[in-house]
Design an enzyme around this catalytic site. Structure first.
Site, PDB file in Angstrom:
ATOM      1  N   LYS A 174       3.179   6.075   2.155  1.00 27.20           N
ATOM      2  CA  LYS A 174       2.697   4.899   1.214  1.00 27.20           C
ATOM      3  C   LYS A 174       1.592   4.419   1.506  1.00 27.20           C
ATOM      4  O   LYS A 174       1.221   3.794   2.529  1.00 27.20           O
ATOM      5  CB  LYS A 174       3.935   3.878   1.194  1.00 27.20           C
ATOM      6  CG  LYS A 174       5.347   4.658   0.720  1.00 27.20           C
ATOM      7  CD  LYS A 174       6.338   3.554   0.602  1.00 27.20           C
ATOM      8  CE  LYS A 174       5.964   2.662  -0.822  1.00 27.20           C
ATOM      9  NZ  LYS A 174       7.070   1.971  -1.435  1.00 27.20           N
TER      10      LYS A 174
ATOM     11  N   GLU B  30       8.318   5.468   4.797  1.00 25.41           N
ATOM     12  CA  GLU B  30       7.726   6.480   4.211  1.00 25.41           C
ATOM     13  C   GLU B  30       6.333   6.601   4.707  1.00 25.41           C
ATOM     14  O   GLU B  30       5.406   5.331   4.315  1.00 25.41           O
ATOM     15  CB  GLU B  30       7.774   6.054   2.736  1.00 25.41           C
ATOM     16  CG  GLU B  30       9.083   6.263   2.167  1.00 25.41           C
ATOM     17  CD  GLU B  30       9.531   5.777   0.804  1.00 25.41           C
ATOM     18  OE1 GLU B  30       9.010   6.461  -0.056  1.00 25.41           O
ATOM     19  OE2 GLU B  30      10.074   4.521   0.546  1.00 25.41           O
TER      20      GLU B  30
ATOM     21  N   GLU C  83       4.261  -1.813   4.017  1.00 27.29           N
ATOM     22  CA  GLU C  83       4.534  -0.808   3.069  1.00 27.29           C
ATOM     23  C   GLU C  83       5.380   0.316   3.507  1.00 27.29           C
ATOM     24  O   GLU C  83       6.144   1.100   2.769  1.00 27.29           O
ATOM     25  CB  GLU C  83       3.346  -0.428   2.136  1.00 27.29           C
ATOM     26  CG  GLU C  83       3.036  -1.517   1.027  1.00 27.29           C
ATOM     27  CD  GLU C  83       4.252  -1.894  -0.110  1.00 27.29           C
ATOM     28  OE1 GLU C  83       4.868  -0.867  -0.419  1.00 27.29           O
ATOM     29  OE2 GLU C  83       4.210  -2.957  -0.102  1.00 27.29           O
TER      30      GLU C  83
ATOM     31  N   GLU D  28      15.666  -3.380  -6.312  1.00 31.66           N
ATOM     32  CA  GLU D  28      15.141  -3.426  -5.001  1.00 31.66           C
ATOM     33  C   GLU D  28      15.045  -4.691  -4.372  1.00 31.66           C
ATOM     34  O   GLU D  28      14.730  -5.686  -4.973  1.00 31.66           O
ATOM     35  CB  GLU D  28      13.675  -2.854  -5.093  1.00 31.66           C
ATOM     36  CG  GLU D  28      13.479  -1.425  -5.484  1.00 31.66           C
ATOM     37  CD  GLU D  28      11.749  -1.305  -5.574  1.00 31.66           C
ATOM     38  OE1 GLU D  28      10.915  -1.796  -4.854  1.00 31.66           O
ATOM     39  OE2 GLU D  28      11.363  -0.355  -6.081  1.00 31.66           O
TER      40      GLU D  28
END
Length: 356
Positions: A331, A328, A337, A274
């Site tokens: 999250k 997203e 985030e 990542e």
């Protein structure tokens, strides 16, 4: 090919140490010059496109590798015959269970074998950042669980085609600057060493989640923005090896390599599972912006297409998985985030990185 654990003692910050690390890689059998761009396909959201639509998007971007955080049957079925390699994840909550060989065999038989060979499952991450947990049993069970899942794959004739590893953050290091001074946290050495032995024995890579963004966010007055964004600048020179780093990500990767060498595993390959940059953040999240996210990922992709290695391993193309494909919305945590995606859930670009 398995990479045997070395028996040399690492002289702190010495030229001998650097030469030994280079020698380990001259004949270690690691793959060079392969396609190295992948992307993380997270699903912590309630508004994402269907896996079929995601597959269409990935093909249009010519992305051939993804990583997911579970073994989602819908994704694994939809990606059949797509020629896209997939790394799947066995969740932290299951690590203790699969130490039992029968439980491991049951898990592989249920979650992996039914999708093969149509779906290209190339790797299994045992847990995600398990050493960030305060669960001592999880950390203790990690290496045995990896060995148990690998044994199940071997039993089913899949041991040579699916790698088993675990993705970990840089929090496992007690120090990462300069890279040659890096070392694992003292309280984790006894837990990390068995995992590294497994990786060496099976010829599997060590996956790390590395985010220069966090270093910049924590100290924006001292950390150069150009340095973390792969932009032109002075960079830094490791005073003990004389290696020049023009970006922080490569320095972080080499720090992990030096830390591994300190405990006798100089020959294990490091891959970045990542890395990314948020396009939006809260008021105190310095650097989180569309402009910086675009610059980070665009500049990193340019280097990926050039198949660059790090200063310590210049001949070995660094494999990197960008985080992430989509924003997203579910999250938890700060605004950043929920804003790492290259794309919005409706399929529009969050910003342009030159992939299409």
């Amino acid at each position: 090919m398995a990479v045997l654990r070395s028996s040399f003692t690492v002289p702190p910050f010495s030229v001998t140490f650097l030469l030994l690390v280079h020698l380990f890689f001259s004949d270690s059998g690691l793959i060079r010059g392969v396609s190295s761009v992948g992307i993380n396909y997270g699903q912590v959201a309630n508004n994402l496109p269907s896996p079929d639509d995601v597959l269409t998007l990935l093909k249009s971007l010519k992305i051939s590798k993804i990583r997911i955080y579970d073994t989602n049957p819908e994704i694994l079925t939809s990606f059949a015959n797509s020629n896209i390699d997939i790394i799947v994840t066995l969740g932290n909550q299951l690590v203790g269970k699969v130490v039992d060989p029968q439980q491991a065999l049951d898990w592989v038989t249920t979650n992996i074998k039914p999708y093969l060979p149509a779906t290209n499952i190339s790797g299994i991450s045992i847990g995600n950042e398990p050493f960030n947990s305060d669960d001592s049993l999880l950390m203790l069970n990690l290496a045995p669980a990896m060995a148990s899942i690998h044994a199940a794959l071997v039993q089913l004739g899949l041991g040579s085609s699916i790698q088993v590893s675990s993705a970990n953050s840089l929090a496992i290091l007690s120090n990462s600057f300069p890279p040659s001074a890096a070392a694992f946290r003292e309280d984790l050495v006894g837990l990390i060493t068995p995992m590294l032995q497994f990786l060496a024995d099976t010829g599997s890579p060590f996956w790390i989640n590395a985010y220069p963004y966090f270093a910049y966010k924590s100290n924006p007055t001292s950390v150069s923005l150009n340095y973390v964004l792969f932009e032109p600048g002075e960079g830094m020179v490791d005073p003990y090896t004389n290696l020049h780093y023009d970006n922080m990500l490569y320095a972080q990767v080499d720090a992990v390599i030096f830390a591994m060498a300190r405990v006798g595993f100089a020959g294990v390959e490091v891959r970045v599972s990542e890395t990314g940059w948020p396009s939006k953040g809260d008021s105190g999240e310095y650097g989180a912006s569309l402009e910086n996210a675009g610059a980070y990922n665009r500049n990193l992709l340019k280097r990926q297409f050039e198949k660059e290695g790090t200063p310590l391993r210049p001949e070995q193309s660094l494999e990197v998985y960008l985080f992430a494909l989509f924003n997203e919305n579910l999250k938890p945590g700060p605004t950043s985030e929920r804003n790492y995606g290259l794309y919005r859930p409706d399929g529009s670009k969050a910003y342009d990185v030159g992939l299409s």
